[in-house]
Scaffold this active site. Structure first.
Site, PDB file in Angstrom:
ATOM      1  N   ARG A 225      -0.062  -4.574   2.484  1.00 49.28           N
ATOM      2  CA  ARG A 225       0.005  -4.147   1.074  1.00 49.28           C
ATOM      3  C   ARG A 225      -0.310  -5.285   0.115  1.00 49.28           C
ATOM      4  O   ARG A 225       0.223  -5.318  -0.996  1.00 49.28           O
ATOM      5  CB  ARG A 225       1.377  -3.566   0.715  1.00 49.28           C
TER       6      ARG A 225
ATOM      7  N   ARG B 205       1.195  -2.944  -6.069  1.00 49.86           N
ATOM      8  CA  ARG B 205       1.775  -2.882  -7.417  1.00 49.86           C
ATOM      9  C   ARG B 205       2.459  -4.155  -7.890  1.00 49.86           C
ATOM     10  O   ARG B 205       2.736  -4.284  -9.083  1.00 49.86           O
ATOM     11  CB  ARG B 205       2.761  -1.704  -7.486  1.00 49.86           C
TER      12      ARG B 205
ATOM     13  N   ARG C 121      -5.661   0.247 -11.217  1.00 48.60           N
ATOM     14  CA  ARG C 121      -5.201   1.599 -10.900  1.00 48.60           C
ATOM     15  C   ARG C 121      -5.161   2.458 -12.166  1.00 48.60           C
ATOM     16  O   ARG C 121      -5.540   3.634 -12.139  1.00 48.60           O
ATOM     17  CB  ARG C 121      -3.826   1.575 -10.232  1.00 48.60           C
TER      18      ARG C 121
ATOM     19  N   ASP D 197      -5.704   4.617   2.361  1.00 50.21           N
ATOM     20  CA  ASP D 197      -4.363   5.016   2.794  1.00 50.21           C
ATOM     21  C   ASP D 197      -4.469   5.778   4.105  1.00 50.21           C
ATOM     22  O   ASP D 197      -5.476   6.451   4.354  1.00 50.21           O
ATOM     23  CB  ASP D 197      -3.678   5.890   1.736  1.00 50.21           C
TER      24      ASP D 197
ATOM     25  N   TYR E 129       3.948  12.920   8.650  1.00 52.11           N
ATOM     26  CA  TYR E 129       3.698  13.316   7.254  1.00 52.11           C
ATOM     27  C   TYR E 129       3.073  14.714   7.181  1.00 52.11           C
ATOM     28  O   TYR E 129       3.389  15.502   6.288  1.00 52.11           O
ATOM     29  CB  TYR E 129       2.796  12.292   6.560  1.00 52.11           C
TER      30      TYR E 129
HETATM   31  O1  CP3 Z   1      -2.199  -3.066   2.981  1.00 52.83           O
HETATM   32  C1  CP3 Z   1      -3.040  -2.888   2.070  1.00 52.83           C
HETATM   33  O2  CP3 Z   1      -3.044  -3.554   1.019  1.00 52.83           O
HETATM   34  C2  CP3 Z   1      -4.136  -1.874   2.296  1.00 52.83           C
HETATM   35  C3  CP3 Z   1      -3.929  -0.553   1.772  1.00 52.83           C
HETATM   36  C4  CP3 Z   1      -2.858   0.331   2.362  1.00 52.83           C
HETATM   37  C5  CP3 Z   1      -2.100   1.223   1.567  1.00 52.83           C
HETATM   38  N1  CP3 Z   1      -1.360   2.002   2.393  1.00 52.83           N
HETATM   39  C6  CP3 Z   1      -2.165   1.316   0.103  1.00 52.83           C
HETATM   40  C7  CP3 Z   1      -1.086   1.990  -0.626  1.00 52.83           C
HETATM   41  C8  CP3 Z   1      -2.473   0.529   3.689  1.00 52.83           C
HETATM   42  C9  CP3 Z   1      -2.903  -0.208   4.938  1.00 52.83           C
HETATM   43  C10 CP3 Z   1      -1.536   1.603   3.696  1.00 52.83           C
HETATM   44  C11 CP3 Z   1      -0.931   2.144   4.916  1.00 52.83           C
HETATM   45  C12 CP3 Z   1       0.077   3.197   4.825  1.00 52.83           C
HETATM   46  N2  CP3 Z   1       0.141   4.222   3.923  1.00 52.83           N
HETATM   47  C13 CP3 Z   1       1.134   3.360   5.748  1.00 52.83           C
HETATM   48  C14 CP3 Z   1       1.354   2.513   6.979  1.00 52.83           C
HETATM   49  C15 CP3 Z   1       1.981   1.202   6.649  1.00 52.83           C
HETATM   50  C16 CP3 Z   1       3.401   1.290   6.176  1.00 52.83           C
HETATM   51  O3  CP3 Z   1       3.622   0.974   4.980  1.00 52.83           O
HETATM   52  O4  CP3 Z   1       4.286   1.642   6.965  1.00 52.83           O
HETATM   53  C17 CP3 Z   1       1.878   4.482   5.347  1.00 52.83           C
HETATM   54  C18 CP3 Z   1       3.119   5.024   6.025  1.00 52.83           C
HETATM   55  C19 CP3 Z   1       1.233   5.034   4.196  1.00 52.83           C
HETATM   56  C20 CP3 Z   1       1.601   6.247   3.436  1.00 52.83           C
HETATM   57  C21 CP3 Z   1       1.991   5.934   2.053  1.00 52.83           C
HETATM   58  N3  CP3 Z   1       1.121   5.505   1.077  1.00 52.83           N
HETATM   59  C22 CP3 Z   1       3.287   5.997   1.504  1.00 52.83           C
HETATM   60  C23 CP3 Z   1       4.537   6.412   2.259  1.00 52.83           C
HETATM   61  C24 CP3 Z   1       3.163   5.615   0.173  1.00 52.83           C
HETATM   62  C25 CP3 Z   1       4.260   5.633  -0.866  1.00 52.83           C
HETATM   63  C26 CP3 Z   1       5.208   4.524  -0.706  1.00 52.83           C
HETATM   64  C27 CP3 Z   1       4.821   3.424  -1.623  1.00 52.83           C
HETATM   65  O5  CP3 Z   1       4.775   2.264  -1.180  1.00 52.83           O
HETATM   66  O6  CP3 Z   1       4.610   3.750  -2.807  1.00 52.83           O
HETATM   67  C28 CP3 Z   1       1.816   5.246  -0.067  1.00 52.83           C
HETATM   68  C29 CP3 Z   1       1.241   4.757  -1.320  1.00 52.83           C
HETATM   69  C30 CP3 Z   1       0.421   3.515  -1.277  1.00 52.83           C
HETATM   70  N4  CP3 Z   1      -0.474   3.171  -0.311  1.00 52.83           N
HETATM   71  C31 CP3 Z   1       0.392   2.505  -2.283  1.00 52.83           C
HETATM   72  C32 CP3 Z   1      -0.548   1.548  -1.874  1.00 52.83           C
HETATM   73  C33 CP3 Z   1      -0.976   0.319  -2.627  1.00 52.83           C
HETATM   74  C34 CP3 Z   1       1.177   2.536  -3.567  1.00 52.83           C
HETATM   75  C35 CP3 Z   1       0.558   3.567  -4.445  1.00 52.83           C
HETATM   76  C36 CP3 Z   1       0.461   3.221  -5.899  1.00 52.83           C
HETATM   77  O7  CP3 Z   1      -0.316   2.328  -6.284  1.00 52.83           O
HETATM   78  O8  CP3 Z   1       1.152   3.906  -6.670  1.00 52.83           O
END
Ligand code: CP3
Length: 342
Positions: free
Chosen positions: A23, A27, A36, A73, A150
């Protein structure tokens, strides 16, 4: 081969481990929040190749990480297969649910995903032309079990209860979802590699909730199938596996699935992992992401201990899970200085 990330993945022990963060585009960075906002929302950002490439590059410019991870994602793949997907601000993802065989019927086939995912491949192409020469580009997908949790529940769940219920109550439908995701993930990652991803990572964030034979069948076996097929199509492709929270099931996992690197969470100690896991190959991890919020000497000490624990084998420095939105960007620099400066 000069890229330190690729050298570590090839099994080389380096004086300073390469670093990146799960990540890392997120944010906690003001420039991410600005981009964003320009895109409108998170999914619009994922599907806008110019802006997705821009946020991927932001942490590289700011910190000089050794690897960039494609901004996308794990839930884009189920969306490409026909699931509805939306994000509720402050809460997380929502999807249509699958409760039985009829939920499967609405889904597309493994080869029908590429039109929907074309913007992701375009992001990879833009990045492979834009990254500094010493930065490695990582593509990724969710592992079938994690993505299925999911798709079945329609949201994130603390215990993956709905997915376990379907696994036990309707094994046929559950097995068909896992098989579809396994084959679609191969096609998805293969296209990322063709577009320029140099490494791929498989995120099995909920692997830790599978026990015994279920872990072998739904975490280990799909990872093995995906990695075997990807390596057949793309000889020499390095793969990172992340069966998060696997605990003692981390032992032997990388070898069993054919991964070049095992990413580990911070519930296991670096000392234990160095002894039990690193003899099999490269380890990625495993600083507690809370240190990115709290900082201070504890962050520096813990970072140094992890580097020290893994110093006799191949290691990629990372967090044990994603950096959180409340993290302080200055703490990221502190961590990098502690890794690189000793
Ligand atoms: O790592 C990186 O910077 C690359 C991008 C990336 C994102 N999600 C961006 C993201 C990667 C590799 C993921 C993987 C991901 N997504 C996983 C596996 C890794 C982990 O965290 O366990 C999972 C389970 C998801 C599903 C997902 N996406 C969830 C549960 C959420 C909400 C929780 C949260 O952190 O807000 C997301 C949203 C998400 N994916 C964000 C980002 C930057 C935040 C969204 C935003 O900007 O509002």
């Amino acid at each position: 081969m000069t890229k330190t990330m690729l050298r570590a993945l090839a099994g080389e022990t380096l004086p300073t481990p390469p670093i990146w963060m799960m990540r890392q585009a997120g944010r906690y960075l003001p420039e991410y929040r600005a981009t964003r906002a320009k895109a409108g929302d998170f999914l619009s950002l994922c599907y806008n190749p110019e802006l997705a490439a821009e946020v991927t590059l932001q942490p590289i410019r700011r910190y000089g990480f050794d690897a960039a991870i494609l901004f996308a994602d794990i839930l884009l793949l189920p969306q490409a297969l026909g699931a509805d997907l939306w994000f509720v601000t402050g809460e997380g993802p929502r999807l249509s649910t699958i409760t039985g065989p009829e939920g499967l019927k609405g889904l597309k086939g493994k080869d029908d995903i590429h039109e929907h995912l074309a913007p992701v491949y375009e992001t990879v192409r833009l990045l492979s032309g834009a990254l500094p020469a010493d930065t490695t580009l990582i593509g990724f997908a969710g592992a079938p079990w994690t993505v299925a949790t999911y798709m079945i529940a329609g949201r994130g769940t603390p215990d993956q209860g709905p997915a376990h219920a379907l696994r036990e109550g309707d094994p046929e439908t559950f097995g068909a979802i896992i098989d579809l995701l396994t084959e679609a993930t191969i096609e998805y990652l293969s296209m990322q590699v063709e577009a320029g991803a140099e490494v791929v990572k498989l995120f099995d964030s909920w692997a830790g909730s599978l026990r015994g034979e279920a872990f072998e069948r739904f975490a280990l076996a799909p990872a093995k199938r995906i990695i075997t097929e990807l390596k057949a199509r793309h000889p020499g492709l390095p793969v990172i596996a992340f069966p998060r929270q696997a605990g003692d099931k981390y032992i032997g996992f990388a070898r069993a699935v054919g991964a070049d690197c095992l990413a580990i969470d911070n519930s296991v100690s670096a000392q234990w992992a160095a002894e039990m896991l690193q003899p099999d190959g490269c380890i990625q991890g495993n600083l507690d992401p809370r240190h990115m919020v709290t900082g201070g000497q504890a962050l520096i000490d813990e970072t140094r201990q992890i580097v020290e624990a893994f110093r006799n084998g191949p290691h990629i420095f990372n967090l044990g899970h994603g950096i959180t939105p409340d993290a302080d960007p200055e703490n990221v620099q502190l961590m990098i200085d502690a890794v690189r400066g000793g």
